[in-house]
Design a protein around this motif. Sequence first.
Motif, mmCIF file in Angstrom:
data_model
loop_
_atom_site.group_PDB
_atom_site.id
_atom_site.type_symbol
_atom_site.label_atom_id
_atom_site.label_comp_id
_atom_site.label_asym_id
_atom_site.label_seq_id
_atom_site.Cartn_x
_atom_site.Cartn_y
_atom_site.Cartn_z
ATOM 1 N N PHE A 1 44.470 80.992 52.096
ATOM 2 C CA PHE A 1 44.426 82.007 50.880
ATOM 3 C C PHE A 1 45.731 82.382 50.200
ATOM 4 O O PHE A 1 45.770 83.118 49.418
ATOM 5 N N THR A 2 46.842 81.927 50.700
ATOM 6 C CA THR A 2 48.228 81.976 50.404
ATOM 7 C C THR A 2 48.612 81.051 49.799
ATOM 8 O O THR A 2 48.928 79.761 50.213
ATOM 9 N N LEU A 3 48.761 80.837 48.307
ATOM 10 C CA LEU A 3 49.042 79.992 47.506
ATOM 11 C C LEU A 3 50.517 79.880 46.948
ATOM 12 O O LEU A 3 51.220 78.879 46.880
ATOM 13 N N ALA A 4 51.224 81.020 47.043
ATOM 14 C CA ALA A 4 52.444 81.206 46.552
ATOM 15 C C ALA A 4 53.282 82.198 47.446
ATOM 16 O O ALA A 4 52.524 83.318 47.916
ATOM 17 N N VAL A 5 54.439 82.040 47.753
ATOM 18 C CA VAL A 5 55.247 82.862 48.427
ATOM 19 C C VAL A 5 56.724 83.065 47.845
ATOM 20 O O VAL A 5 57.283 82.009 47.218
ATOM 21 N N VAL A 6 57.167 84.427 47.864
ATOM 22 C CA VAL A 6 58.649 84.684 47.372
ATOM 23 C C VAL A 6 59.452 84.207 48.477
ATOM 24 O O VAL A 6 59.210 84.889 49.918
ATOM 25 N N ASP A 7 60.420 83.538 48.315
ATOM 26 C CA ASP A 7 61.106 83.096 49.422
ATOM 27 C C ASP A 7 62.675 83.979 49.303
ATOM 28 O O ASP A 7 63.627 83.497 48.906
ATOM 29 N N GLU A 8 62.647 85.158 49.457
ATOM 30 C CA GLU A 8 63.729 86.175 49.234
ATOM 31 C C GLU A 8 64.769 85.701 50.227
ATOM 32 O O GLU A 8 66.165 85.700 50.039
ATOM 33 N N ASP A 9 64.583 85.230 51.483
ATOM 34 C CA ASP A 9 65.816 84.843 52.245
ATOM 35 C C ASP A 9 66.612 83.716 52.028
ATOM 36 O O ASP A 9 67.836 83.705 51.884
ATOM 37 N N TYR A 10 66.016 82.786 51.403
ATOM 38 C CA TYR A 10 66.604 81.515 50.884
ATOM 39 C C TYR A 10 67.435 82.200 49.747
ATOM 40 O O TYR A 10 68.789 81.611 49.507
ATOM 41 N N ASP A 11 66.824 82.942 48.809
ATOM 42 C CA ASP A 11 67.270 83.284 47.553
ATOM 43 C C ASP A 11 68.871 83.900 47.776
ATOM 44 O O ASP A 11 69.638 83.793 47.192
ATOM 45 N N GLU A 12 68.931 84.925 48.802
ATOM 46 C CA GLU A 12 69.952 85.584 49.395
ATOM 47 C C GLU A 12 71.001 84.957 50.148
ATOM 48 O O GLU A 12 72.061 85.705 50.810
ATOM 49 N N ARG A 13 70.628 83.680 50.543
ATOM 50 C CA ARG A 13 71.261 82.983 51.813
ATOM 51 C C ARG A 13 72.866 83.006 51.462
ATOM 52 O O ARG A 13 73.674 83.004 52.526
ATOM 53 N N GLY B 1 74.627 85.286 49.495
ATOM 54 C CA GLY B 1 75.264 86.361 49.270
ATOM 55 C C GLY B 1 74.458 86.933 47.789
ATOM 56 O O GLY B 1 73.799 87.885 47.687
ATOM 57 N N ASP B 2 74.781 86.222 46.522
ATOM 58 C CA ASP B 2 74.328 86.664 45.438
ATOM 59 C C ASP B 2 72.905 85.875 45.137
ATOM 60 O O ASP B 2 72.505 84.848 46.087
ATOM 61 N N SER B 3 72.001 86.486 44.431
ATOM 62 C CA SER B 3 70.650 85.928 44.319
ATOM 63 C C SER B 3 70.786 84.647 43.181
ATOM 64 O O SER B 3 71.384 84.631 42.150
ATOM 65 N N GLN B 4 70.217 83.722 44.076
ATOM 66 C CA GLN B 4 70.159 82.374 43.020
ATOM 67 C C GLN B 4 69.272 82.389 41.948
ATOM 68 O O GLN B 4 69.629 81.981 41.040
ATOM 69 N N PHE B 5 68.317 83.094 42.250
ATOM 70 C CA PHE B 5 67.160 83.600 41.039
ATOM 71 C C PHE B 5 67.610 84.197 40.077
ATOM 72 O O PHE B 5 67.684 83.818 38.551
ATOM 73 N N GLY B 6 68.553 85.162 40.453
ATOM 74 C CA GLY B 6 69.528 85.774 39.246
ATOM 75 C C GLY B 6 70.265 85.123 38.511
ATOM 76 O O GLY B 6 70.397 85.327 37.325
ATOM 77 N N ALA B 7 71.168 84.077 39.111
ATOM 78 C CA ALA B 7 72.076 83.216 38.422
ATOM 79 C C ALA B 7 71.027 82.226 37.472
ATOM 80 O O ALA B 7 71.638 82.310 36.328
ATOM 81 N N TYR B 8 69.942 81.866 38.016
ATOM 82 C CA TYR B 8 68.993 81.034 37.288
ATOM 83 C C TYR B 8 68.658 81.864 35.843
ATOM 84 O O TYR B 8 68.649 81.441 34.680
ATOM 85 N N LEU B 9 68.233 83.164 36.164
ATOM 86 C CA LEU B 9 67.792 84.111 35.145
ATOM 87 C C LEU B 9 68.860 84.278 33.732
ATOM 88 O O LEU B 9 68.794 84.380 32.892
ATOM 89 N N ASN B 10 70.142 84.472 34.395
ATOM 90 C CA ASN B 10 71.304 84.545 33.717
ATOM 91 C C ASN B 10 71.535 83.363 32.733
ATOM 92 O O ASN B 10 72.032 83.708 31.596
ATOM 93 N N GLU B 11 71.169 82.335 33.087
ATOM 94 C CA GLU B 11 71.357 81.048 32.131
ATOM 95 C C GLU B 11 70.275 81.079 31.306
ATOM 96 O O GLU B 11 70.659 80.429 30.257
ATOM 97 N N HIS B 12 69.103 81.674 31.388
ATOM 98 C CA HIS B 12 67.994 81.779 30.531
ATOM 99 C C HIS B 12 68.259 83.154 29.909
ATOM 100 O O HIS B 12 67.082 83.290 29.137
ATOM 101 N N ALA B 13 68.796 83.823 29.964
ATOM 102 C CA ALA B 13 68.891 85.292 29.546
ATOM 103 C C ALA B 13 68.820 85.274 27.815
ATOM 104 O O ALA B 13 68.539 86.479 27.384
ATOM 105 N N ASP B 14 69.431 84.329 27.435
ATOM 106 C CA ASP B 14 69.618 84.295 25.743
ATOM 107 C C ASP B 14 68.241 84.494 25.521
ATOM 108 O O ASP B 14 68.057 84.907 24.233
ATOM 109 N N GLN B 15 67.323 83.954 26.075
ATOM 110 C CA GLN B 15 65.733 84.162 25.466
ATOM 111 C C GLN B 15 65.271 85.563 25.201
ATOM 112 O O GLN B 15 64.501 85.766 24.893
#
Length: 194
Positions: A7-19, A21-35
Amino acid sequence: MPEFDPFTLAVVDEDYDERYGDSQFGAYLNEHADQLDDSDCLISGAEFATLVWTVATVPVMAPGYVRTRPDLLAVTASPAEDNPADLVLRITVPLPHRVLNARPGPGQWLDWENDGYRLGPWSAKVEPLPGRRPALTLTADILLPIPADELVTPPVPLPRAELTRTAKRTVARLTEHVNTHGGPAVAALFGGAR
């Protein structure tokens, strides 16, 4: 490593994201923030959810901030066609020939193939390589609507400091929705187990 079950199809991988120090997801978001930076235009909750889900999943972010079970072809988000303020999550599931009432004879048609990547009992599927036999690949799309009043409509312009926090909350809600409503639907396609 993400923990999946029927029943679990998707999982947020917070540990990997913060591995690192800074959020990798946050860095990718900043690259797309112009939208998100057009201060003359209010972005809807569905548009924001679509953007952050797309950034959080492969192929934009690999590995994704959100990991999906390898036996699924995709879990995507988009504004609803009939009401763009609402959101639709689409879960695309490859189906083997055995689900058909009338099946091609053995050896006549190629089916989905395992690509060798396995996580627990779930194998990633790929289209068969072209050969001398035709292929019949089936998919089921499970559409999960989310009304506009359940989505976060971010302020415009969204301050960069708030972008990652707001996006992570949105992605967590979408992941929960996929698992709560999509997990049982995918499991039911395969008689409760895969």
